[in-house]
Motif scaffolding. Sequence first.
Motif, PDB file in Angstrom:
ATOM      1  N   SER A 148      23.388 104.225  28.612  1.00 27.03           N
ATOM      2  CA  SER A 148      22.406 102.952  27.580  1.00 27.03           C
ATOM      3  C   SER A 148      21.456 102.016  28.294  1.00 27.03           C
ATOM      4  O   SER A 148      21.845 102.431  29.357  1.00 27.03           O
ATOM      5  N   VAL A 149      20.595 101.592  27.307  1.00 21.22           N
ATOM      6  CA  VAL A 149      19.795 100.856  27.835  1.00 21.22           C
ATOM      7  C   VAL A 149      20.383  99.657  28.162  1.00 21.22           C
ATOM      8  O   VAL A 149      20.144  99.182  26.783  1.00 21.22           O
ATOM      9  N   LYS A 150      20.844  98.436  29.141  1.00 24.19           N
ATOM     10  CA  LYS A 150      20.252  97.363  29.369  1.00 24.19           C
ATOM     11  C   LYS A 150      19.261  96.230  28.857  1.00 24.19           C
ATOM     12  O   LYS A 150      19.438  95.712  28.597  1.00 24.19           O
ATOM     13  N   ARG A 151      17.862  97.281  29.823  1.00 20.25           N
ATOM     14  CA  ARG A 151      17.385  96.423  29.886  1.00 20.25           C
ATOM     15  C   ARG A 151      15.713  97.334  29.992  1.00 20.25           C
ATOM     16  O   ARG A 151      15.514  97.753  31.046  1.00 20.25           O
ATOM     17  N   ALA A 152      14.760  97.892  28.960  1.00 20.68           N
ATOM     18  CA  ALA A 152      13.998  98.401  29.306  1.00 20.68           C
ATOM     19  C   ALA A 152      13.106  98.197  30.237  1.00 20.68           C
ATOM     20  O   ALA A 152      12.063  98.770  30.923  1.00 20.68           O
ATOM     21  N   GLY A 153      12.590  97.084  30.364  1.00 14.83           N
ATOM     22  CA  GLY A 153      11.306  96.263  31.224  1.00 14.83           C
ATOM     23  C   GLY A 153      10.269  95.748  30.811  1.00 14.83           C
ATOM     24  O   GLY A 153      10.748  96.035  29.419  1.00 14.83           O
ATOM     25  N   GLU A 154       9.285  95.693  31.527  1.00 12.47           N
ATOM     26  CA  GLU A 154       8.475  94.815  30.753  1.00 12.47           C
ATOM     27  C   GLU A 154       7.176  96.373  30.667  1.00 12.47           C
ATOM     28  O   GLU A 154       7.656  97.434  30.898  1.00 12.47           O
ATOM     29  N   ASP A 155       6.436  96.264  29.117  1.00  4.30           N
ATOM     30  CA  ASP A 155       5.935  96.794  28.678  1.00  4.30           C
ATOM     31  C   ASP A 155       4.551  96.623  29.924  1.00  4.30           C
ATOM     32  O   ASP A 155       3.937  95.789  30.641  1.00  4.30           O
ATOM     33  N   LEU A 156       4.373  98.517  30.365  1.00  2.80           N
ATOM     34  CA  LEU A 156       3.494  98.344  31.481  1.00  2.80           C
ATOM     35  C   LEU A 156       1.806  99.277  31.258  1.00  2.80           C
ATOM     36  O   LEU A 156       0.278  98.987  31.872  1.00  2.80           O
ATOM     37  N   GLU A 157       2.039  98.993  29.986  1.00  2.00           N
ATOM     38  CA  GLU A 157       0.584  99.417  29.469  1.00  2.00           C
ATOM     39  C   GLU A 157      -0.002  97.906  28.551  1.00  2.00           C
ATOM     40  O   GLU A 157      -0.839  98.398  27.798  1.00  2.00           O
ATOM     41  N   ALA A 158       0.867  97.301  28.801  1.00  2.00           N
ATOM     42  CA  ALA A 158      -0.365  95.723  27.995  1.00  2.00           C
ATOM     43  C   ALA A 158      -1.450  95.062  28.601  1.00  2.00           C
ATOM     44  O   ALA A 158      -1.833  95.277  29.905  1.00  2.00           O
ATOM     45  N   LYS A 159      -2.025  94.599  27.357  1.00  2.08           N
ATOM     46  CA  LYS A 159      -3.273  93.801  27.609  1.00  2.08           C
ATOM     47  C   LYS A 159      -3.908  93.097  28.836  1.00  2.08           C
ATOM     48  O   LYS A 159      -2.327  92.186  28.840  1.00  2.08           O
ATOM     49  N   GLY A 160      -4.142  92.486  29.105  1.00  2.00           N
ATOM     50  CA  GLY A 160      -4.473  91.459  29.834  1.00  2.00           C
ATOM     51  C   GLY A 160      -4.160  91.737  31.417  1.00  2.00           C
ATOM     52  O   GLY A 160      -5.090  92.285  32.387  1.00  2.00           O
ATOM     53  N   LEU A 161      -3.602  90.971  32.268  1.00  2.00           N
ATOM     54  CA  LEU A 161      -3.145  90.982  33.730  1.00  2.00           C
ATOM     55  C   LEU A 161      -2.762  92.098  33.859  1.00  2.00           C
ATOM     56  O   LEU A 161      -2.856  92.464  34.931  1.00  2.00           O
ATOM     57  N   THR A 162      -1.555  92.252  33.446  1.00  2.00           N
ATOM     58  CA  THR A 162      -1.091  94.294  33.688  1.00  2.00           C
ATOM     59  C   THR A 162      -2.100  95.049  34.129  1.00  2.00           C
ATOM     60  O   THR A 162      -2.194  96.040  34.531  1.00  2.00           O
TER      61      THR A 162
END
Length: 173
Positions: A78-92
């Motif tokens: 099961s997912v403990k932490r999905a991680g940050e969204d890599l398709e986010a706007k801005g700096l990413t």
Amino acid sequence: MAQKAAKTLAARNTQKLNQTLFATALLHGLFWLLRALVFRSTFTKRSLTLYLIFSAPQLLIQLQFEKLGRPKLNADGSVKRAGEDLEAKGLTEYLWDVTYWSYGCVFFAAVLGDWAWWLYAVVPAYSVWLAWTTYTGVRGGYTDAAGVPQAQAATSKRQAKMEKRGGQRVQYR
């Protein structure tokens, strides 16, 4: 169905990171292969220095994406932490642009030679141009090319007709 959004984000991040890792290994492997076999006579200390300097940003961004975006799973899957969204706007989004541009520079440097590293100068030049146009837009009050200030919001045809007739009227019964 619990945590469906987290599972979706984790799957999307895993796929994106695996693709990026594969592309990075492929392009850098191509660079080293061509330099070792085809361009052996032109591979100097200067070439190695240029490669290390201009590949470092992409490799550091890759490590940062792995650290922030790679999902953490529990022992049962099961997912403990999905991680940050890599398709986010801005700096990413900007970091992805730098990554893709670095891929192009590494490829062209592998195929054409060291002069292709000059393509990397487009990134800071674009940043300077973007900052300058933003600064002049704010200073000038967001005017168009002729110097005419832009309207805040365009009016619809219906609203323009009503204003022409004298505005909106309220009917009393």
